[in-house]
Design a protein around this motif. Structure first.
Motif, PDB file in Angstrom:
ATOM      1  N   THR A  28    -120.430  21.566  76.588  1.00 58.44           N
ATOM      2  CA  THR A  28    -119.160  21.099  77.141  1.00 58.44           C
ATOM      3  C   THR A  28    -119.394  20.270  78.390  1.00 58.44           C
ATOM      4  O   THR A  28    -118.764  19.231  78.594  1.00 58.44           O
ATOM      5  CB  THR A  28    -118.238  22.299  77.447  1.00 58.44           C
ATOM      6  OG1 THR A  28    -118.067  23.069  76.251  1.00 58.44           O
ATOM      7  CG2 THR A  28    -116.882  21.842  77.941  1.00 58.44           C
ATOM      8  N   LYS A  32    -118.309  16.587  77.787  1.00 61.24           N
ATOM      9  CA  LYS A  32    -116.953  16.550  78.358  1.00 61.24           C
ATOM     10  C   LYS A  32    -115.886  16.717  77.270  1.00 61.24           C
ATOM     11  O   LYS A  32    -114.719  16.419  77.476  1.00 61.24           O
ATOM     12  CB  LYS A  32    -116.680  15.250  79.129  1.00 61.24           C
ATOM     13  CG  LYS A  32    -117.768  14.837  80.101  1.00 61.24           C
ATOM     14  CD  LYS A  32    -117.790  15.695  81.326  1.00 61.24           C
ATOM     15  CE  LYS A  32    -118.688  15.134  82.404  1.00 61.24           C
ATOM     16  NZ  LYS A  32    -120.060  15.547  82.371  1.00 61.24           N
ATOM     17  N   ASP A  33    -116.290  17.173  76.087  1.00 61.04           N
ATOM     18  CA  ASP A  33    -115.362  17.379  74.972  1.00 61.04           C
ATOM     19  C   ASP A  33    -114.879  18.826  74.984  1.00 61.04           C
ATOM     20  O   ASP A  33    -115.643  19.748  74.708  1.00 61.04           O
ATOM     21  CB  ASP A  33    -116.044  17.067  73.642  1.00 61.04           C
ATOM     22  CG  ASP A  33    -115.137  17.283  72.448  1.00 61.04           C
ATOM     23  OD1 ASP A  33    -113.904  17.430  72.626  1.00 61.04           O
ATOM     24  OD2 ASP A  33    -115.667  17.298  71.317  1.00 61.04           O
ATOM     25  N   PHE A  81    -113.743  22.998  83.079  1.00 62.16           N
ATOM     26  CA  PHE A  81    -113.925  21.845  82.198  1.00 62.16           C
ATOM     27  C   PHE A  81    -112.676  21.609  81.346  1.00 62.16           C
ATOM     28  O   PHE A  81    -112.261  20.474  81.162  1.00 62.16           O
ATOM     29  CB  PHE A  81    -115.135  22.035  81.284  1.00 62.16           C
ATOM     30  CG  PHE A  81    -116.460  22.070  81.986  1.00 62.16           C
ATOM     31  CD1 PHE A  81    -116.670  21.389  83.182  1.00 62.16           C
ATOM     32  CD2 PHE A  81    -117.513  22.791  81.457  1.00 62.16           C
ATOM     33  CE1 PHE A  81    -117.909  21.408  83.820  1.00 62.16           C
ATOM     34  CE2 PHE A  81    -118.758  22.833  82.078  1.00 62.16           C
ATOM     35  CZ  PHE A  81    -118.953  22.141  83.266  1.00 62.16           C
ATOM     36  N   LYS A  84    -110.022  20.145  83.577  1.00 60.44           N
ATOM     37  CA  LYS A  84    -110.379  18.822  84.078  1.00 60.44           C
ATOM     38  C   LYS A  84    -110.405  17.770  82.976  1.00 60.44           C
ATOM     39  O   LYS A  84    -109.918  16.655  83.148  1.00 60.44           O
ATOM     40  CB  LYS A  84    -111.729  18.861  84.788  1.00 60.44           C
ATOM     41  CG  LYS A  84    -112.133  17.510  85.355  1.00 60.44           C
ATOM     42  CD  LYS A  84    -113.401  17.597  86.158  1.00 60.44           C
ATOM     43  CE  LYS A  84    -113.722  16.216  86.718  1.00 60.44           C
ATOM     44  NZ  LYS A  84    -114.944  16.214  87.502  1.00 60.44           N
ATOM     45  N   TYR A  85    -110.994  18.107  81.827  1.00 64.30           N
ATOM     46  CA  TYR A  85    -111.219  17.130  80.782  1.00 64.30           C
ATOM     47  C   TYR A  85    -110.224  17.221  79.626  1.00 64.30           C
ATOM     48  O   TYR A  85    -110.238  16.377  78.730  1.00 64.30           O
ATOM     49  CB  TYR A  85    -112.634  17.242  80.224  1.00 64.30           C
ATOM     50  CG  TYR A  85    -113.695  17.074  81.269  1.00 64.30           C
ATOM     51  CD1 TYR A  85    -113.764  15.920  82.046  1.00 64.30           C
ATOM     52  CD2 TYR A  85    -114.621  18.069  81.524  1.00 64.30           C
ATOM     53  CE1 TYR A  85    -114.722  15.761  83.020  1.00 64.30           C
ATOM     54  CE2 TYR A  85    -115.599  17.914  82.494  1.00 64.30           C
ATOM     55  CZ  TYR A  85    -115.637  16.766  83.237  1.00 64.30           C
ATOM     56  OH  TYR A  85    -116.598  16.614  84.205  1.00 64.30           O
TER      57      TYR A  85
END
Length: 88
Positions: A28, A32-33, A81, A84-85
């Protein structure tokens, strides 16, 4: 302090379950997925791990404290994460 077979089994389980979770955190972080991560699952998982950590302290179980401390940090990272993403 003598050999404690129960804690030895606990540490083996702790190492394996903690290590099993780390590739997801790494993947991750690199990609960033976060589309496949469920926010409700991450929140429930985080709460559960915090409760296991508290239980480990109450039971004075080094293996539970060790594993759940690391897993709490990993869960915090995944939650971060996801927030954020993730799609806004």
């Amino acid at each position: 302090m003598g050999f404690d077979a129960y804690e030895t089994i606990g540490f083996a389980a702790a190492v394996l379950t903690t290590i099993a979770f780390l590739p997801q955190v790494y993947k991750t972080w690199k990609t960033k997925d976060v589309s496949s991560l469920s926010l409700p699952m991450l929140i429930l998982f985080f709460i559960g791990i915090v409760l296991w950590l508290i239980y480990g302290f109450l039971k004075h179980s080094p293996s539970m404290i060790f594993a759940n401390s690391i897993t709490v940090l990993s869960a915090i990272l995944l939650l971060y994460f996801k927030l954020k993403y993730g799609k806004k």
